[in-house]
Motif scaffolding. Structure first.
Motif, mmCIF file in Angstrom:
data_model
loop_
_atom_site.group_PDB
_atom_site.id
_atom_site.type_symbol
_atom_site.label_atom_id
_atom_site.label_comp_id
_atom_site.label_asym_id
_atom_site.label_seq_id
_atom_site.Cartn_x
_atom_site.Cartn_y
_atom_site.Cartn_z
ATOM 1 N N ILE A 122 35.917 34.751 27.565
ATOM 2 C CA ILE A 122 34.513 34.421 27.572
ATOM 3 C C ILE A 122 34.447 33.244 28.743
ATOM 4 C CG2 ILE A 122 32.402 33.520 26.687
ATOM 5 C CD1 ILE A 122 33.027 34.897 23.947
ATOM 6 N N LEU A 123 35.285 32.124 28.524
ATOM 7 C CA LEU A 123 35.189 31.319 29.506
ATOM 8 C C LEU A 123 35.513 31.616 30.825
ATOM 9 C CD1 LEU A 123 36.693 28.349 27.353
ATOM 10 C CD2 LEU A 123 34.291 28.691 27.850
ATOM 11 N N SER A 124 36.520 32.603 30.804
ATOM 12 C CA SER A 124 37.096 32.941 32.168
ATOM 13 C C SER A 124 36.022 33.687 32.949
ATOM 14 C CB SER A 124 38.319 33.966 32.060
ATOM 15 O OG SER A 124 39.579 33.081 31.325
ATOM 16 N N ILE A 125 35.266 34.688 32.269
ATOM 17 C CA ILE A 125 34.174 35.247 32.658
ATOM 18 C C ILE A 125 33.074 34.755 33.286
ATOM 19 C CG2 ILE A 125 32.677 37.266 32.365
ATOM 20 C CD1 ILE A 125 34.754 38.607 30.583
ATOM 21 N N TRP A 126 32.690 33.956 32.271
ATOM 22 C CA TRP A 126 31.433 33.103 32.743
ATOM 23 C C TRP A 126 31.685 32.037 33.925
ATOM 24 C CZ3 TRP A 126 26.464 33.837 31.405
ATOM 25 C CH2 TRP A 126 26.183 34.637 30.407
ATOM 26 N N GLY A 127 32.892 31.397 33.769
ATOM 27 C CA GLY A 127 33.360 30.370 34.920
ATOM 28 C C GLY A 127 33.903 30.865 36.337
ATOM 29 N N PRO A 185 33.352 32.953 39.676
ATOM 30 C CA PRO A 185 32.153 33.936 40.508
ATOM 31 C C PRO A 185 32.658 35.313 40.852
ATOM 32 C CG PRO A 185 33.328 32.288 41.632
ATOM 33 C CD PRO A 185 33.877 32.170 40.233
ATOM 34 N N HIS A 186 34.084 35.803 40.703
ATOM 35 C CA HIS A 186 34.534 36.950 40.951
ATOM 36 C C HIS A 186 34.314 38.173 40.169
ATOM 37 C CE1 HIS A 186 36.965 33.942 43.539
ATOM 38 N NE2 HIS A 186 36.960 35.221 44.309
ATOM 39 N N ASN A 214 43.011 44.902 32.993
ATOM 40 C CA ASN A 214 42.165 44.670 33.891
ATOM 41 C C ASN A 214 42.759 43.409 34.515
ATOM 42 O OD1 ASN A 214 39.871 42.964 35.050
ATOM 43 N ND2 ASN A 214 38.815 44.778 34.549
ATOM 44 N N LYS A 215 43.180 43.430 35.699
ATOM 45 C CA LYS A 215 44.168 42.567 36.547
ATOM 46 C C LYS A 215 42.977 41.253 36.954
ATOM 47 C CE LYS A 215 47.539 45.424 38.343
ATOM 48 N NZ LYS A 215 48.029 46.077 39.595
ATOM 49 N N GLU A 216 41.712 41.729 37.233
ATOM 50 C CA GLU A 216 40.717 40.697 37.471
ATOM 51 C C GLU A 216 40.542 39.679 36.535
ATOM 52 O OE1 GLU A 216 40.327 43.779 38.157
ATOM 53 O OE2 GLU A 216 40.144 44.157 40.112
ATOM 54 N N ILE A 217 40.397 40.131 35.212
ATOM 55 C CA ILE A 217 40.460 39.243 34.370
ATOM 56 C C ILE A 217 41.578 38.183 34.104
ATOM 57 C CG2 ILE A 217 39.979 38.817 31.889
ATOM 58 C CD1 ILE A 217 38.151 41.283 31.933
ATOM 59 N N SER A 234 40.341 55.651 40.789
ATOM 60 C CA SER A 234 41.419 55.435 40.116
ATOM 61 C C SER A 234 40.966 54.192 39.108
ATOM 62 C CB SER A 234 42.786 55.379 40.623
ATOM 63 O OG SER A 234 42.812 56.406 41.424
ATOM 64 N N LYS A 235 40.455 53.222 39.694
ATOM 65 C CA LYS A 235 40.261 52.091 39.128
ATOM 66 C C LYS A 235 38.907 52.294 38.024
ATOM 67 C CE LYS A 235 38.456 47.355 39.644
ATOM 68 N NZ LYS A 235 38.293 46.141 40.680
ATOM 69 N N ALA A 236 38.014 53.281 38.336
ATOM 70 C CA ALA A 236 36.983 53.614 37.534
ATOM 71 C C ALA A 236 37.547 54.383 36.448
ATOM 72 C CB ALA A 236 35.964 54.152 38.601
ATOM 73 N N ALA A 237 38.192 55.244 36.547
ATOM 74 C CA ALA A 237 38.922 55.957 35.727
ATOM 75 C C ALA A 237 39.614 55.262 34.603
ATOM 76 C CB ALA A 237 39.824 57.159 36.234
#
Length: 312
Positions: free
Chosen positions: A46-51, A53-54, A292-295, A235-238
């Motif tokens: 939660i903190l990672s997502i809310w903090g 901007p990406h 999910n690599k972004e998270i 591929s990412k969406a799948a």
């Protein structure tokens, strides 16, 4: 002992998961370690997502709310379960039992509707990409989350009110480690056939229909993506859709087993209930994060700010 609605039972005896002391101590250590690791991980998500901007897209907004919902589960059943492993008097008050019922179905109903909102988000992102930012705006996201909580509240209210009006005059033993409708209504001192049918419709049939609808919608999205080619975006969406399907199966599988059948005891009931109420809720966001690599990158950046991560 007498209540205004002629209820004599003031507490219920929970038989728990096992009567063997060694098994109880093993489960106590196992559950405690599980929560020490997984609970902070959900907070970190939660903190990672809310903090970061990406991670401002609606998809991550819904994931943060999913993690919050699953954290709320930690305060409904597990504290009582863990404390009972060390107690010889495994009881829960009448009011505490109704509270468990209410919050369990409130969170369950809210989570089901949140997953429906996440499916809507993926549908617009894949099938209407040019209108995505307009259709799934921040206001719409908050409205979907608010609606999920509202529907969950109504579902839970409809479940608990009829049970609160039932007369309980003994016995008071629940062959479980928490209070749920499948166990509680069997102890009522009255005919509950009509109520069982109503509960089956309100919990079981609705859950099954949502489960089937979500599987069909994500299946259709996967077919559309595979028919559209194998670009990086596709591929990412799948991959995201597959992750959602995994979470849906984890969420709905045990719920379907518990509520989409007559309210009678079966050998696997306690095992399925443990995964449904204790293990799986906390694992849902973790499964999403691991795919999910972004998270994962956002979590590393957050930990790096406080000197808790020094990797790349």
């Amino acid at each position: 002992m007498e209540r205004g609605n002629h209820t004599e039972v003031t507490e219920f005896l929970l038989l728990g998961l096992s009567q063997t002391r060694e098994v109880q101590l093993f489960l106590f250590v196992l559950f405690l370690l599980f929560y020490i690791v997984i609970f902070p991980a959900n907070i970190l998500i939660i903190l990672s997502i809310w903090g970061d901007p990406h991670l401002g897209s609606p998809m991550y907004f819904f994931l943060a709310n999913l993690a919050f919902l699953d954290i709320c589960y930690c305060f409904v059943i597990p504290p009582k379960v863990i404390s009972h492993f060390l107690s010889h008097h495994k009881t829960i008050s009448y009011g505490g039992c109704l509270a468990q019922l209410f919050f369990l179905h409130l969170l369950g109903g809210a989570e089901i509707n949140l997953l429906m909102g996440m499916a809507f988000d993926r549908y617009v992102a894949i099938c209407q990409p040019l209108r995505y930012t307009t259709v799934v705006s921040r206001g719409v996201c908050w409205a979907l989350v608010g609606a999920a909580w509202a529907v969950g509240f109504m579902h839970s209210f409809i479940q608990v009110i009829p049970i609160a009006r039932l007369p309980f005059c003994g016995p008071n033993e629940l062959d479980s480690f928490f209070c749920d409708i499948t166990q509680v209504i069997k102890l009522a001192c009255t005919d509950v056939y009509v109520l069982e049918f109503f509960m089956f419709f309100n919990s079981g049939l609705v859950t099954m229909l949502c489960f089937i609808l979500l599987l069909i919608s994500y299946g259709a999205l996967l077919v559309r993506l595979w028919a559209g080619g194998s670009s990086k975006g596709m591929s990412k969406a799948a991959s995201t859709c597959i992750t959602h399907i995994i979470i849906i199966i984890i969420m709905f599988g045990p719920a379907t087993y518990i509520y989409c059948r007559p309210f009678r005891s079966f050998p696997l009931d306690k095992v399925v209930a443990v995964f449904h109420t204790v293990v799986f809720p906390l694992l849902n966001p973790i499964i999403y994060t691991l795919r999910n690599k972004e998270i994962i990158s956002a979590m590393k950046r957050l930990l790096g700010r406080y000197g808790l991560w020094r990797g790349k």
